[in-house]
Scaffold this motif. Structure first.
Motif, PDB file in Angstrom:
ATOM      1  N   TYR A 231       0.818  -1.224   0.000  1.00 18.64           N
ATOM      2  CA  TYR A 231       0.000   0.000   0.000  1.00 18.64           C
ATOM      3  C   TYR A 231       0.846   1.267   0.000  1.00 18.64           C
ATOM      4  O   TYR A 231       0.426   2.300  -0.510  1.00 18.64           O
ATOM      5  CB  TYR A 231      -0.935  -0.020   1.202  1.00 18.64           C
ATOM      6  CG  TYR A 231      -1.850  -1.213   1.203  1.00 18.64           C
ATOM      7  CD1 TYR A 231      -2.860  -1.329   0.249  1.00 18.64           C
ATOM      8  CD2 TYR A 231      -1.692  -2.247   2.110  1.00 18.64           C
ATOM      9  CE1 TYR A 231      -3.704  -2.436   0.219  1.00 18.64           C
ATOM     10  CE2 TYR A 231      -2.528  -3.368   2.090  1.00 18.64           C
ATOM     11  CZ  TYR A 231      -3.529  -3.456   1.143  1.00 18.64           C
ATOM     12  OH  TYR A 231      -4.345  -4.544   1.109  1.00 18.64           O
ATOM     13  N   ASP A 232       2.075   1.219   0.590  1.00 20.15           N
ATOM     14  CA  ASP A 232       2.912   2.421   0.590  1.00 20.15           C
ATOM     15  C   ASP A 232       3.349   2.785  -0.832  1.00 20.15           C
ATOM     16  O   ASP A 232       3.316   3.957  -1.228  1.00 20.15           O
ATOM     17  CB  ASP A 232       4.141   2.204   1.470  1.00 20.15           C
ATOM     18  CG  ASP A 232       4.915   0.939   1.093  1.00 20.15           C
ATOM     19  OD1 ASP A 232       4.304   0.042   0.463  1.00 20.15           O
ATOM     20  OD2 ASP A 232       6.110   0.855   1.426  1.00 20.15           O
ATOM     21  N   LEU A 233       3.729   1.754  -1.625  1.00 19.17           N
ATOM     22  CA  LEU A 233       4.110   2.013  -3.018  1.00 19.17           C
ATOM     23  C   LEU A 233       2.913   2.424  -3.852  1.00 19.17           C
ATOM     24  O   LEU A 233       3.012   3.248  -4.760  1.00 19.17           O
ATOM     25  CB  LEU A 233       4.763   0.768  -3.617  1.00 19.17           C
ATOM     26  CG  LEU A 233       6.080   0.323  -2.962  1.00 19.17           C
ATOM     27  CD1 LEU A 233       6.579  -0.960  -3.595  1.00 19.17           C
ATOM     28  CD2 LEU A 233       7.129   1.411  -3.075  1.00 19.17           C
ATOM     29  N   SER A 234       1.756   1.836  -3.561  1.00 20.80           N
ATOM     30  CA  SER A 234       0.536   2.214  -4.274  1.00 20.80           C
ATOM     31  C   SER A 234       0.202   3.678  -4.027  1.00 20.80           C
ATOM     32  O   SER A 234      -0.185   4.414  -4.935  1.00 20.80           O
ATOM     33  CB  SER A 234      -0.625   1.324  -3.827  1.00 20.80           C
ATOM     34  OG  SER A 234      -1.826   1.734  -4.431  1.00 20.80           O
ATOM     35  N   LEU A 235       0.396   4.128  -2.794  1.00 22.05           N
ATOM     36  CA  LEU A 235       0.102   5.518  -2.441  1.00 22.05           C
ATOM     37  C   LEU A 235       1.013   6.477  -3.199  1.00 22.05           C
ATOM     38  O   LEU A 235       0.568   7.541  -3.658  1.00 22.05           O
ATOM     39  CB  LEU A 235       0.273   5.697  -0.927  1.00 22.05           C
ATOM     40  CG  LEU A 235      -0.010   7.101  -0.380  1.00 22.05           C
ATOM     41  CD1 LEU A 235      -1.449   7.498  -0.663  1.00 22.05           C
ATOM     42  CD2 LEU A 235       0.282   7.156   1.116  1.00 22.05           C
ATOM     43  N   VAL A 236       2.297   6.100  -3.357  1.00 22.05           N
ATOM     44  CA  VAL A 236       3.241   6.965  -4.086  1.00 22.05           C
ATOM     45  C   VAL A 236       2.745   7.216  -5.507  1.00 22.05           C
ATOM     46  O   VAL A 236       2.704   8.341  -5.988  1.00 22.05           O
ATOM     47  CB  VAL A 236       4.642   6.319  -4.116  1.00 22.05           C
ATOM     48  CG1 VAL A 236       5.554   7.084  -5.083  1.00 22.05           C
ATOM     49  CG2 VAL A 236       5.251   6.317  -2.725  1.00 22.05           C
ATOM     50  N   HIS A 237       2.328   6.147  -6.192  1.00 23.76           N
ATOM     51  CA  HIS A 237       1.892   6.294  -7.586  1.00 23.76           C
ATOM     52  C   HIS A 237       0.531   6.985  -7.680  1.00 23.76           C
ATOM     53  O   HIS A 237       0.265   7.700  -8.649  1.00 23.76           O
ATOM     54  CB  HIS A 237       1.847   4.920  -8.248  1.00 23.76           C
ATOM     55  CG  HIS A 237       3.201   4.367  -8.506  1.00 23.76           C
ATOM     56  ND1 HIS A 237       4.016   4.814  -9.520  1.00 23.76           N
ATOM     57  CD2 HIS A 237       3.922   3.413  -7.846  1.00 23.76           C
ATOM     58  CE1 HIS A 237       5.153   4.163  -9.498  1.00 23.76           C
ATOM     59  NE2 HIS A 237       5.132   3.296  -8.490  1.00 23.76           N
ATOM     60  N   ASN A 238      -0.325   6.806  -6.697  1.00 23.35           N
ATOM     61  CA  ASN A 238      -1.610   7.520  -6.704  1.00 23.35           C
ATOM     62  C   ASN A 238      -1.397   9.019  -6.506  1.00 23.35           C
ATOM     63  O   ASN A 238      -2.120   9.837  -7.078  1.00 23.35           O
ATOM     64  CB  ASN A 238      -2.522   6.959  -5.617  1.00 23.35           C
ATOM     65  CG  ASN A 238      -3.074   5.597  -5.986  1.00 23.35           C
ATOM     66  OD1 ASN A 238      -3.226   5.296  -7.166  1.00 23.35           O
ATOM     67  ND2 ASN A 238      -3.355   4.760  -5.010  1.00 23.35           N
ATOM     68  N   ARG A 239      -0.399   9.376  -5.705  1.00 28.44           N
ATOM     69  CA  ARG A 239      -0.064  10.798  -5.553  1.00 28.44           C
ATOM     70  C   ARG A 239       0.504  11.349  -6.860  1.00 28.44           C
ATOM     71  O   ARG A 239       0.230  12.491  -7.236  1.00 28.44           O
ATOM     72  CB  ARG A 239       0.949  10.971  -4.422  1.00 28.44           C
ATOM     73  CG  ARG A 239       0.317  10.796  -3.032  1.00 28.44           C
ATOM     74  CD  ARG A 239       1.375  10.852  -1.943  1.00 28.44           C
ATOM     75  NE  ARG A 239       0.777  10.788  -0.612  1.00 28.44           N
ATOM     76  CZ  ARG A 239       1.479  10.613   0.506  1.00 28.44           C
ATOM     77  NH1 ARG A 239       2.803  10.523   0.448  1.00 28.44           N
ATOM     78  NH2 ARG A 239       0.855  10.539   1.665  1.00 28.44           N
ATOM     79  N   ASN A 240       1.322  10.525  -7.517  1.00 26.97           N
ATOM     80  CA  ASN A 240       1.852  10.949  -8.822  1.00 26.97           C
ATOM     81  C   ASN A 240       0.719  11.269  -9.790  1.00 26.97           C
ATOM     82  O   ASN A 240       0.784  12.228 -10.564  1.00 26.97           O
ATOM     83  CB  ASN A 240       2.723   9.850  -9.421  1.00 26.97           C
ATOM     84  CG  ASN A 240       4.045   9.696  -8.682  1.00 26.97           C
ATOM     85  OD1 ASN A 240       4.411  10.545  -7.867  1.00 26.97           O
ATOM     86  ND2 ASN A 240       4.751   8.609  -8.967  1.00 26.97           N
ATOM     87  N   LEU A 241      -0.339  10.445  -9.745  1.00 25.19           N
ATOM     88  CA  LEU A 241      -1.466  10.632 -10.664  1.00 25.19           C
ATOM     89  C   LEU A 241      -2.106  12.000 -10.480  1.00 25.19           C
ATOM     90  O   LEU A 241      -2.489  12.665 -11.446  1.00 25.19           O
ATOM     91  CB  LEU A 241      -2.515   9.532 -10.448  1.00 25.19           C
ATOM     92  CG  LEU A 241      -2.125   8.124 -10.892  1.00 25.19           C
ATOM     93  CD1 LEU A 241      -3.229   7.137 -10.549  1.00 25.19           C
ATOM     94  CD2 LEU A 241      -1.875   8.098 -12.397  1.00 25.19           C
ATOM     95  N   LEU A 242      -2.251  12.425  -9.221  1.00 26.23           N
ATOM     96  CA  LEU A 242      -2.882  13.726  -8.962  1.00 26.23           C
ATOM     97  C   LEU A 242      -2.062  14.860  -9.576  1.00 26.23           C
ATOM     98  O   LEU A 242      -2.615  15.810 -10.144  1.00 26.23           O
ATOM     99  CB  LEU A 242      -3.025  13.930  -7.452  1.00 26.23           C
ATOM    100  CG  LEU A 242      -3.993  12.970  -6.737  1.00 26.23           C
ATOM    101  CD1 LEU A 242      -3.964  13.203  -5.235  1.00 26.23           C
ATOM    102  CD2 LEU A 242      -5.412  13.163  -7.268  1.00 26.23           C
ATOM    103  N   LYS A 243      -0.735  14.746  -9.473  1.00 22.58           N
ATOM    104  CA  LYS A 243       0.111  15.815 -10.015  1.00 22.58           C
ATOM    105  C   LYS A 243       0.141  15.772 -11.548  1.00 22.58           C
ATOM    106  O   LYS A 243       0.163  16.796 -12.204  1.00 22.58           O
ATOM    107  CB  LYS A 243       1.525  15.681  -9.447  1.00 22.58           C
ATOM    108  CG  LYS A 243       1.571  15.810  -7.927  1.00 22.58           C
ATOM    109  CD  LYS A 243       2.995  15.772  -7.422  1.00 22.58           C
ATOM    110  CE  LYS A 243       3.017  15.841  -5.897  1.00 22.58           C
ATOM    111  NZ  LYS A 243       2.347  17.027  -5.368  1.00 22.58           N
ATOM    112  N   ILE A 244       0.149  14.544 -12.088  1.00 25.82           N
ATOM    113  CA  ILE A 244       0.166  14.422 -13.550  1.00 25.82           C
ATOM    114  C   ILE A 244      -1.132  14.943 -14.140  1.00 25.82           C
ATOM    115  O   ILE A 244      -1.150  15.564 -15.202  1.00 25.82           O
ATOM    116  CB  ILE A 244       0.396  12.954 -13.965  1.00 25.82           C
ATOM    117  CG1 ILE A 244       1.769  12.495 -13.497  1.00 25.82           C
ATOM    118  CG2 ILE A 244       0.316  12.803 -15.475  1.00 25.82           C
ATOM    119  CD1 ILE A 244       2.006  11.006 -13.667  1.00 25.82           C
TER     120      ILE A 244
END
Length: 741
Positions: free
Chosen positions: A252-265
């Motif tokens: 879940y920690d790695l999943s959260l990193v990429h979900n945050r990336n999505l918001l910025k992208i």
């Protein structure tokens, strides 16, 4: 780079935005230096903008290309522009605009000899069909497009769309095959973009089949390529896949990193200002294009008016003209009403035809799957029948029992040949067979076929004669297995209908130019012959000329059908000359490649060895209890010790814990298949010999077995001598070499 990405997501996004901005500026500057008359340069520019999700600039480039084509009156160039407009508007989810440009291209192509343009036209139509859910029609249209053009970029995009359709209809194996092909593409325009799409497609396919580790690896590969090439939309999709996949793996920690990336992208790729700009550009260009069409029509109307004003029309002629116009208007109105009704009727019929075609495709697939399943399921009990018969014959039965057992063995072999013929025809009908391109010796192939049929020849008191042209090169390139099948069927068929006679196999060199070789083949006999009426249907399935012939000589009537279908794979046709009572002659030509540089080192005749298999220790992987017992007894007869694994998971564990001389691997098992189990075993043991024992079905491929790590394949039900020979060649010889070293 990939392994660090989840911990440095914000940096990666900023890097994308920076490169994206610089690239946008440099491309704008480059476009200034482009030649005003170079359409292809505008197309390349548009392609780069599209792949990096700068759709508004891509539309501007295409608009300039269209202006150049119109000035030059280049109809082919204009067709290309309309197709690229259609695809770009589809990217913007503007289906009506896509259809508008597709219709404009339709008008120009109607009287234009332009195969590539027609191919792209069908490709766009396939996209529209796929978008509306007509998947099988879309595949049909893609196949038509393939026939019209050999443009590598178009063929790669057809392969990509076809793979996405396979994912939609849950044919994940076929989709994976297409995606893997795109990973090694050599496209001069979109190589990296196609690789990114292929990795994303594989990630989605593996996710659908819950193979999350493979999904994760492909998502990372897609992200790396997308970041390196500024494919901003694909960066978003890869991050989205990584977020979902890490979540399913419980990270879940790695999943959260990429979900945050999505918001910025999202703020950079899908922001409101960008969308407004794209929409504004798209609507402006669409308005200008449609306005050009209207202006063109108005010019034609004005020309007609000027012609009328130049003529002096008297009152009587004016009155008559108005009367005629009135009558024509009424007639036109009525014709228009009829036309509308006719169009409605045609559309209804077209929908019915499309539904019927979809139903026919589904029925064909259902028939193919049914025959494949039945053929495969029949092989499993046949293994028990033939295996038990072999064991009983070796246990010194009484003469009375021996006679019954031989009859049982004959019936089992006959049924097996029938099942094999059905499966062969089914594979050809389903386009599951493709000819290989291997180096082989033609004389050896023909000699082996004749040797294997000598017993049948003796029973009919018939001689088999080989008339071989020694001028034929010793090393040819083709598919020796399928050629063996062709001659096995032709010679076997000739022997069946010839008694106290001769069967002649002829191979002649017709032409040789460098490595291109044309060969003539003929199989002739002096048997019962075929009448003119029977020749019309002799190559149809289950045809043997007449019921009387079937009852007297037996057989399935599939041999010549298989020959015709196999020759079709080589772009060759079989021909027939025969008269009733005077024998038959089947002949055809083949175009092959020769390898003159290869020198024979050893004779091509290889004698089979009689192996002493005593003391071998093997693992038998088999889920069927009866088959376990039979295989174990056959091994024990040769003093071979064995362990039994009932599924693929147990097989992997036992292979890891024990030191076996080899593994006999069943392919079709519940849980993980034999192919998957072989892949897992190869991760920790690269050397152990693995022989696949399988009742091959329609979707099976020998290439897949070898690619997974199998050393050899034996098809069920197998002949005991073949079974022991394969164990000797692959397991015993490897053990002896290992001991010697």
């Amino acid at each position: 780079m990939i392994s660090k990405l989840p911990h440095n997501g914000i940096k990666a996004v900023l890097l994308v935005l920076l490169v994206f901005t610089v690239a946008q500026t440099s491309w704008t500057q480059d476009s200034i230096t482009l030649s005003d008359n170079n359409i292809e340069a505008r197309f390349d520019e548009a392609r780069r903008y599209k792949n990096t999700n700068v759709i508004d600039l891509a539309l501007e480039s295409l608009d300039k290309a269209a202006e150049i084509a119109e000035k030059k009156e280049d109809e082919k160039g204009l067709v290309d522009c309309y197709h690229k407009f259609a695809l770009l508007y589809f990217e913007l989810d503007k289906r009506e605009n896509t259809i508008f440009y597709w219709d404009r291209a339709t008008v120009l192509l109607k009287d234009l000899e332009y195969p590539h343009g027609h191919a792209v036209h069908k490709f766009v139509e396939a996209i529209l069909l796929y978008d509306s859910g007509n998947n099988f029609q879309a595949i049909f249209m893609l196949n038509e497009a393939r026939q019209l053009s050999n443009d590598r970029n178009l063929l790669n995009n057809i392969l990509l769309l076809e793979a996405n359709i396979y994912v939609a209809i849950e044919k994940y194996d076929s989709a994976t095959k297409n995606f893997n092909s795109l990973l090694i593409n050599t496209d001069i325009y979109e190589s990296e973009y196609l690789k990114t799409q292929a990795h994303l497609g594989l990630a989605k396919s593996y996710s659908k089949t819950e193979n999350f580790e493979q999904s994760l690896e492909n998502s990372k590969e897609a992200l790396a390529i997308a970041l390196a090439n500024d494919f901003s939309k694909e960066v978003f999709e890869a991050n989205e896949m990584l977020g979902v996949t890490y979540e399913k793996l419980g990270k879940y920690d790695l999943s959260l990193v990429h979900n945050r990336n999505l918001l910025k992208i999202k703020d950079s790729i899908f922001n409101i200002e960008k969308t407004k700009t794209e929409t504004k550009t798209a609507e402006r260009i669409q308005f200008e294009r449609m306005n050009d069409v209207i202006n063109q029509q108005e010019e034609e109307i004005n020309e007609l008016k000027e012609n009328v004003n130049r003529s002096e029309i008297t009152a009587i002629l004016t009155s008559a003209f108005l009367t005629i116009i009135s009558l024509l208007a009424v007639s036109l109105y009525r014709n228009n009403q009829i036309k509308l009704k006719t169009n409605d009727l045609l559309q209804t019929k077209n929908r019915e035809l499309q539904a019927a075609r979809d139903a026919a495709v589904q029925a064909m697939e259902a028939k193919t799957n049914f025959l494949s399943t039945v053929s495969h399921e029949l092989r499993t009990p046949l293994y028990a029948v033939t295996g038990l018969t072999h064991l009983l014959l070796d246990e010194n039965p009484s003469e009375n029992q021996k006679e019954h057992l031989k009859s049982l063995k004959f019936s089992g072999d006959y049924l097996l040949n029938f099942i094999n013929d059905i499966l062969q025809i089914n594979k050809i009908d389903a386009d599951k067979l493709e000819p290989l391109n291997l180096e082989f010796n033609l004389k050896k192939v023909l000699t082996d076929v004749i040797s294997s049929l000598q017993q049948s020849a003796k029973e009919n008191k018939t001689r088999i004669i080989l008339d071989y042209d020694e001028a034929i090169p010793g090393h040819l390139m083709s598919d020796p297995l399928k050629l063996s099948q062709i001659f096995m069927n032709l010679v076997g068929n000739a022997l069946k209908f010839t008694k106290n006679g001769e069967v002649v196999v002829i191979a002649k060199l017709m032409k040789k130019e460098e490595e291109d070789v044309t060969l003539y083949f003929e199989v002739k006999d002096d048997g019962i012959g075929i009448s003119k009426e029977q020749q019309e249907h002799i190559f149809d399935s289950f045809e043997q000329g007449s019921i009387q012939i079937n009852r007297e000589y037996g057989g399935t009537g599939l041999g010549l059908t298989i020959v015709k279908s196999l020759l079709g794979l080589f772009d060759s046709n079989i021909r027939l000359h025969s008269e009733a009572g005077k024998g038959s002659s089947f002949f055809f030509e083949l175009n092959l490649k020769s390898k003159d540089s290869i020198v024979d080192d050893i004779p091509f005749e290889i004698t089979k060895k009689d192996y002493d298999l005593k003391g071998l220790f093997v693992l038998v992987v088999e889920d069927n209890k009866i088959n376990q017992v039979i295989t174990k007894k056959m091994l024990n007869k040769k003093d071979i010790n064995c362990d039994i694994a009932s599924n693929g998971t147990d097989a992997v564990a036992m292979a890891n814990e024990n030191d076996y001389d080899g593994i006999l691997m069943d392919i079709h098992m519940p849980g993980i298949s034999g192919v998957e189990a072989t892949i897992e075993i190869r991760k920790f043991d690269k050397e152990i010999p693995i022989i696949a024992l399988t009742a091959i079905s329609l979707d099976d491929s020998l290439e897949n077995f070898y690619a997974a790590g199998c050393n050899d394949v034996v098809t069920k039900p197998f002949k005991p001598e073949v079974f022991y020979q394969k164990i000797g060649e692959n397991i015993l010889e490897k053990k002896l070499k290992k001991s010697a070293s």
